[in-house]
Motif scaffolding. Structure first.
Motif, mmCIF file in Angstrom:
data_model
loop_
_atom_site.group_PDB
_atom_site.id
_atom_site.type_symbol
_atom_site.label_atom_id
_atom_site.label_comp_id
_atom_site.label_asym_id
_atom_site.label_seq_id
_atom_site.Cartn_x
_atom_site.Cartn_y
_atom_site.Cartn_z
ATOM 1 N N ALA A 132 -11.316 38.089 22.908
ATOM 2 C CA ALA A 132 -12.296 37.736 23.783
ATOM 3 C C ALA A 132 -12.123 37.964 24.999
ATOM 4 C CB ALA A 132 -12.648 35.980 23.574
ATOM 5 N N THR A 133 -10.998 37.780 25.413
ATOM 6 C CA THR A 133 -10.621 38.240 26.968
ATOM 7 C C THR A 133 -10.693 39.861 26.997
ATOM 8 O OG1 THR A 133 -8.982 36.543 27.138
ATOM 9 C CG2 THR A 133 -8.609 38.319 28.622
ATOM 10 N N ALA A 134 -10.295 40.331 26.040
ATOM 11 C CA ALA A 134 -10.509 41.926 25.977
ATOM 12 C C ALA A 134 -11.778 42.340 26.114
ATOM 13 C CB ALA A 134 -9.721 42.521 24.779
ATOM 14 N N GLY A 135 -12.659 41.622 25.363
ATOM 15 C CA GLY A 135 -14.157 41.962 25.510
ATOM 16 C C GLY A 135 -14.887 41.616 26.604
ATOM 17 N N ALA A 136 -14.485 40.610 27.307
ATOM 18 C CA ALA A 136 -15.383 40.208 28.400
ATOM 19 C C ALA A 136 -14.548 39.724 29.643
ATOM 20 C CB ALA A 136 -16.456 39.204 28.068
ATOM 21 N N ASP A 142 -17.387 47.221 22.886
ATOM 22 C CA ASP A 142 -16.936 45.858 23.356
ATOM 23 C C ASP A 142 -17.006 44.832 22.337
ATOM 24 O OD1 ASP A 142 -16.050 46.974 26.124
ATOM 25 O OD2 ASP A 142 -17.920 47.326 26.169
ATOM 26 N N ALA A 143 -18.168 44.619 21.800
ATOM 27 C CA ALA A 143 -18.582 43.717 20.700
ATOM 28 C C ALA A 143 -17.677 43.770 19.446
ATOM 29 C CB ALA A 143 -19.883 43.605 20.604
ATOM 30 N N ALA A 144 -17.340 45.097 19.026
ATOM 31 C CA ALA A 144 -16.769 45.173 17.606
ATOM 32 C C ALA A 144 -15.536 44.345 17.500
ATOM 33 C CB ALA A 144 -16.784 46.777 17.464
#
Length: 350
Positions: A264-268, A207-209
């Motif tokens: 950012a939305t995709a990550g969290a 998720d962070a990558a």
């Protein structure tokens, strides 16, 4: 008549950027140390430096660090995106939360989660192969394109219309999300609903990558346009007279802002109000004519990681129960009053 020239970065801006960055690191270390298994901060630092016992390394590096790192990166991405949009539109309310970027990104990501499922069980082919980050970027870009196209008046994007049209596009995207949740499988819909609240729970390095990649590539590029952004605040005519290629730079920075918000939305998930609050607070503290990107980025990282610390441990500290809130609930609770404050200021300004 003499024209004002954009100001360079002040020492106050540098000091505040360093301060917020240091505070973000301190809060991140505290977040890594507290939880079901409490760890001394010294042990956390030892692990981060390559040492520590095996059990401590497991808790810090595998269970907590991906979550904290994702929070820091998401905060930077949302905050810089908001700073760019507010500067380009010259409107304090123009953030990806409000102008439809986050909603478009959410619609794209939820479409993949619900339709493709965890293993592409509901449908096959392209939708099963497209990842959440790519779908979020495409959804955010589509929402931005629609807002930009509908905001054009007499050949120029009307900054005053961007927020109003963005609200409408966001409502349409949210309706699409609601429809997808209704038609989706119960498990996939539940997963998507939890993600829509804006959560850092169970974040992994995967998720962070993508967010890290976007931040490393796009934030430095955005900062290369610092002087152009300062010129744009003075108005398009003045910026053009100072040698700024207004149309090209607006387009480039708009794409950067959209991709940062979408990643950012995709990550969290669509964590609310970070992109709205961080740029405005940074601008007021630095006393600049626009939100400074570096200070805004550090403040955004601090905002998210502090909100996540409170979301994860706040109710337990208050002895209400061992419950964990989505980080988006905390940022919304902090950001909603500030939004009302900004609206009130704009009404008084009229």
């Amino acid at each position: 008549m003499l024209q004002r020239r954009p100001r360079s970065i002040s020492s106050r801006t540098v000091v505040l950027s360093v301060l917020f960055g240091a505070l973000a690191i301190v809060v991140a270390l505290i977040s890594l140390s507290v939880g079901t298994t409490k760890l001394p901060v010294a042990d956390v630092v030892e692990v981060l430096l390559g040492g520590g016992r095996r059990g401590t390394r497991l808790v810090v590096l595998e269970l907590r660090l991906p979550r904290v790192a994702t929070g820091l990166l998401v905060g930077i991405a949302f905050a810089v995106s908001g700073a760019l949009l507010q500067t380009l539109s010259r409107n304090a309310l123009a953030s990806p939360d409000i102008v439809g970027v986050n909603s478009g990104a959410s619609a794209g990501a939820v479409a993949v989660i619900v339709l493709a499922g965890t293993g592409g069980g509901n449908i096959s082919g392209l939708a099963a192969e497209v990842g959440i980050p790519l779908a979020a970027v495409l959804g955010g870009l589509l929402a931005t394109l629609i807002v930009g196209a509908l905001s054009i008046q007499r050949g120029v994007v009307d900054a005053g219309r961007v927020v109003l049209i963005g609200v409408g596009v966001a409502a349409a995207a949210n309706s699409l999300v609601a429809w997808l949740l209704v038609i989706g499988d119960v498990n996939d819909a539940g997963r998507a609903a939890a993600w829509l609240a804006g959560s850092l729970n169970a974040r992994a390095w995967s998720d962070a990558a993508p967010v890290l990649l976007a931040v490393l590539l796009l934030v430095p590029v955005a900062m290369m346009f610092n002087r152009d952004l300062s010129a744009l605040v003075l108005g398009d005519d003045v910026a053009s007279s100072l040698g700024v290629r207004v149309a090209r730079i607006r387009l480039a920075l708009l794409v950067i802002a959209t991709v940062l918000a979408a990643m950012a939305t995709a990550g969290a998930g669509p964590i609310a109000f970070v992109a709205l609050v961080a740029p405005q607070v940074a601008q007021r503290l630095t006393r600049m004519e626009r939100p400074p990107l570096l200070t805004t980025a550090m403040l955004g990282a601090l905002f998210v990681v502090l909100a996540d610390l409170l979301a994860r441990n706040g109710l337990q500290w208050l002895q209400v129960g061992p419950y964990e809130l989505p980080v988006g609930v905390v940022t919304a609770a902090a950001g909603a009053p500030y939004l009302l404050h900004l609206i009130g200021r704009q009404q008084k300004g009229r």
